[in-house]
Motif scaffolding. Structure first.
Motif, mmCIF file in Angstrom:
data_model
loop_
_atom_site.group_PDB
_atom_site.id
_atom_site.type_symbol
_atom_site.label_atom_id
_atom_site.label_comp_id
_atom_site.label_asym_id
_atom_site.label_seq_id
_atom_site.Cartn_x
_atom_site.Cartn_y
_atom_site.Cartn_z
ATOM 1 N N SER A 27 0.811 -1.211 0.000
ATOM 2 C CA SER A 27 0.000 0.000 0.000
ATOM 3 C C SER A 27 0.847 1.265 0.000
ATOM 4 C CB SER A 27 -0.942 0.002 1.211
ATOM 5 O OG SER A 27 -0.221 -0.133 2.424
ATOM 6 N N ASN A 28 2.082 1.174 0.511
ATOM 7 C CA ASN A 28 3.020 2.288 0.456
ATOM 8 C C ASN A 28 4.137 1.941 -0.531
ATOM 9 O OD1 ASN A 28 1.975 4.026 2.763
ATOM 10 N ND2 ASN A 28 2.287 2.076 3.814
ATOM 11 N N ALA A 29 4.856 2.958 -0.989
ATOM 12 C CA ALA A 29 5.948 2.711 -1.925
ATOM 13 C C ALA A 29 6.979 1.790 -1.278
ATOM 14 C CB ALA A 29 6.587 4.029 -2.330
ATOM 15 N N THR A 30 7.151 0.603 -1.851
ATOM 16 C CA THR A 30 8.065 -0.404 -1.314
ATOM 17 C C THR A 30 8.955 -0.865 -2.451
ATOM 18 O OG1 THR A 30 6.384 -1.107 0.296
ATOM 19 C CG2 THR A 30 8.218 -2.608 -0.105
ATOM 20 N N LEU A 31 10.237 -0.536 -2.362
ATOM 21 C CA LEU A 31 11.167 -0.745 -3.461
ATOM 22 C C LEU A 31 12.149 -1.867 -3.132
ATOM 23 C CD1 LEU A 31 11.851 3.038 -4.155
ATOM 24 C CD2 LEU A 31 10.166 1.545 -5.259
ATOM 25 N N PHE A 32 12.309 -2.771 -4.079
ATOM 26 C CA PHE A 32 13.263 -3.868 -3.951
ATOM 27 C C PHE A 32 14.593 -3.393 -4.513
ATOM 28 C CE2 PHE A 32 15.268 -7.698 -5.829
ATOM 29 C CZ PHE A 32 15.464 -8.419 -4.661
ATOM 30 N N CYS A 33 15.649 -3.522 -3.720
ATOM 31 C CA CYS A 33 16.931 -2.909 -4.078
ATOM 32 C C CYS A 33 18.092 -3.860 -3.845
ATOM 33 C CB CYS A 33 17.166 -1.656 -3.219
ATOM 34 S SG CYS A 33 15.834 -0.442 -3.275
ATOM 35 N N ALA A 34 19.191 -3.566 -4.552
ATOM 36 C CA ALA A 34 20.495 -4.138 -4.242
ATOM 37 C C ALA A 34 21.271 -3.108 -3.436
ATOM 38 C CB ALA A 34 21.241 -4.489 -5.522
ATOM 39 N N ILE A 35 22.087 -3.576 -2.522
ATOM 40 C CA ILE A 35 22.891 -2.674 -1.711
ATOM 41 C C ILE A 35 24.291 -3.262 -1.597
ATOM 42 C CG2 ILE A 35 22.098 -3.731 0.471
ATOM 43 C CD1 ILE A 35 22.269 -0.895 1.717
ATOM 44 N N ASP A 36 25.302 -2.417 -1.757
ATOM 45 C CA ASP A 36 26.670 -2.928 -1.652
ATOM 46 C C ASP A 36 27.582 -1.862 -1.065
ATOM 47 O OD1 ASP A 36 28.372 -1.544 -3.946
ATOM 48 O OD2 ASP A 36 26.415 -2.014 -4.800
ATOM 49 N N GLY A 37 28.648 -2.316 -0.457
ATOM 50 C CA GLY A 37 29.626 -1.414 0.131
ATOM 51 C C GLY A 37 30.599 -2.171 1.009
ATOM 52 N N ASP A 40 30.839 -5.998 0.862
ATOM 53 C CA ASP A 40 29.636 -6.785 1.138
ATOM 54 C C ASP A 40 28.512 -6.357 0.194
ATOM 55 O OD1 ASP A 40 30.645 -8.297 3.318
ATOM 56 O OD2 ASP A 40 30.387 -6.554 4.621
ATOM 57 N N SER A 41 27.568 -7.258 -0.014
ATOM 58 C CA SER A 41 26.400 -6.934 -0.823
ATOM 59 C C SER A 41 25.210 -7.749 -0.338
ATOM 60 C CB SER A 41 26.666 -7.204 -2.305
ATOM 61 O OG SER A 41 26.923 -8.577 -2.520
ATOM 62 N N ALA A 42 24.030 -7.249 -0.638
ATOM 63 C CA ALA A 42 22.809 -7.930 -0.225
ATOM 64 C C ALA A 42 21.648 -7.346 -1.016
ATOM 65 C CB ALA A 42 22.572 -7.760 1.283
ATOM 66 N N GLN A 43 20.471 -7.857 -0.745
ATOM 67 C CA GLN A 43 19.234 -7.272 -1.260
ATOM 68 C C GLN A 43 18.464 -6.693 -0.081
ATOM 69 O OE1 GLN A 43 17.932 -10.944 -3.140
ATOM 70 N NE2 GLN A 43 18.259 -10.058 -5.168
ATOM 71 N N CYS A 44 17.723 -5.647 -0.349
ATOM 72 C CA CYS A 44 17.004 -4.977 0.735
ATOM 73 C C CYS A 44 15.701 -4.395 0.228
ATOM 74 C CB CYS A 44 17.874 -3.882 1.366
ATOM 75 S SG CYS A 44 18.219 -2.488 0.272
ATOM 76 N N MET A 96 12.966 3.878 5.354
ATOM 77 C CA MET A 96 13.315 2.640 6.038
ATOM 78 C C MET A 96 14.032 1.722 5.060
ATOM 79 S SD MET A 96 12.592 -0.811 6.426
ATOM 80 C CE MET A 96 11.023 -1.112 5.660
ATOM 81 N N VAL A 97 15.149 1.148 5.502
ATOM 82 C CA VAL A 97 15.874 0.151 4.709
ATOM 83 C C VAL A 97 15.989 -1.111 5.560
ATOM 84 C CG1 VAL A 97 18.030 -0.425 3.539
ATOM 85 C CG2 VAL A 97 17.124 1.910 3.405
ATOM 86 N N GLN A 98 15.528 -2.228 5.008
ATOM 87 C CA GLN A 98 15.483 -3.497 5.743
ATOM 88 C C GLN A 98 16.062 -4.618 4.884
ATOM 89 O OE1 GLN A 98 11.588 -5.736 6.573
ATOM 90 N NE2 GLN A 98 12.067 -4.842 8.587
ATOM 91 N N LEU A 99 16.838 -5.473 5.500
ATOM 92 C CA LEU A 99 17.424 -6.596 4.785
ATOM 93 C C LEU A 99 16.326 -7.478 4.200
ATOM 94 C CD1 LEU A 99 20.255 -7.920 4.229
ATOM 95 C CD2 LEU A 99 19.694 -9.458 6.125
#
Length: 263
Positions: A27-37, A40-44, A96-99
């Protein structure tokens, strides 16, 4: 990267976010992302404050902070049922950024099933009928981690524990997501996890609540960055009342007990 990895919060806080898609059912903008630094890397999942839908009963622009506050409460309780979560700037501003949690194939912990198809030991929540008029049950697994999640939801005053918010991770752990409408001062508990209604709190739940009660003062100042002083005070009140009652609560009469849709 797994939720238990020591560098996960650092990655979520400082990593470079690249948007890969959008979860269109949210219902709210929820974006699937890659994150790296930092190697390390992951999806969030990234939920920008600018994409929050206004609600009549929650102040505008507070949902991302409530997600972070819920994670902080879970961690103070010694639980890992909420994936690591931070508040930070992203491509569309603060949010908000969540693993991201990968889930088991066919590992649903909440379901709607015909009575004869309910696994042995599962808890029935609601009797209904399917679209053909045949009997159906809303049920959930009798799983210790799901039970701990249900108890945590009481403390968080979670107004939106849908079946799709209970995840069985590929790492074998159970996770809850979507805590944007938690921690209100007024009673708003809405959940599909009513299967232990009226039962005495088992030892693991009591231990969790006592650990949280002992640690809540340590996180009070950090919580105040995300929720109001009155909401922190209400958190303590709910926690004390839950421990004193010693049993899982029943739904109130002034608030719909199950979110809609339930998934």
């Amino acid at each position: 990267m797994q939720p238990s990895d020591p560098g996960v919060l650092e990655l979520l806080t400082r990593g470079r976010i690249e948007i890969e898609g959008r979860l269109v059912d949210a219902s709210n903008a929820t974006l699937f992302c890659a994150i790296d630094g930092g190697g390390d890397s992951a999806q969030c999942v990234y939920k920008p404050v600018s994409g929050e839908r206004a609600l009549w009963d929650f102040p505008d622009g507070t949902l991302a902070g409530r997600e972070v506050a819920s994670y902080l409460v879970s961690r103070a309780a010694g639980l890992s049922v909420i994936p690591p979560t931070v508040l930070r700037n992203g491509p569309f501003g603060p949010g908000m950024v969540q693993l991201w949690v990968d889930t088991k194939e066919g590992g649903d912990l909440v379901d709607v099933l015909a009575p004869d198809d309910v696994p042995v030991g599962w808890r029935a929540v609601l009797q209904a009928h399917d679209r053909f008029g045949d009997p159906a049950l809303l049920v959930h697994a009798d799983h210790p981690s799901v039970r701990l999640m249900a108890a945590l939801d009481v403390v968080l005053n979670n107004a939106d524990r849908k079946g799709g918010h209970v995840l069985h991770g590929t790492d074998g752990n159970v996770y809850g997501v979507d805590h944007g409408i938690c921690l209100h001062t007024e009673h708003k508990l809405r959940t599909v996890l009513w299967g232990w209604l009226g039962e005495p709190l088992p030892d693991d739940v009591v231990d969790m609540l006592k650990k949280l009660r002992a640690g809540v003062e340590d996180i009070a100042d950090t919580l105040a960055d995300h929720i109001t002083t009155a909401e922190v005070r209400a958190l303590r009140t709910r926690l004390d009342a839950f421990l004193k009652a010693g049993e899982f609560p029943a739904p109130g009469e002034d608030w719909r007990a199950i979110p809609w849709p339930a998934f």
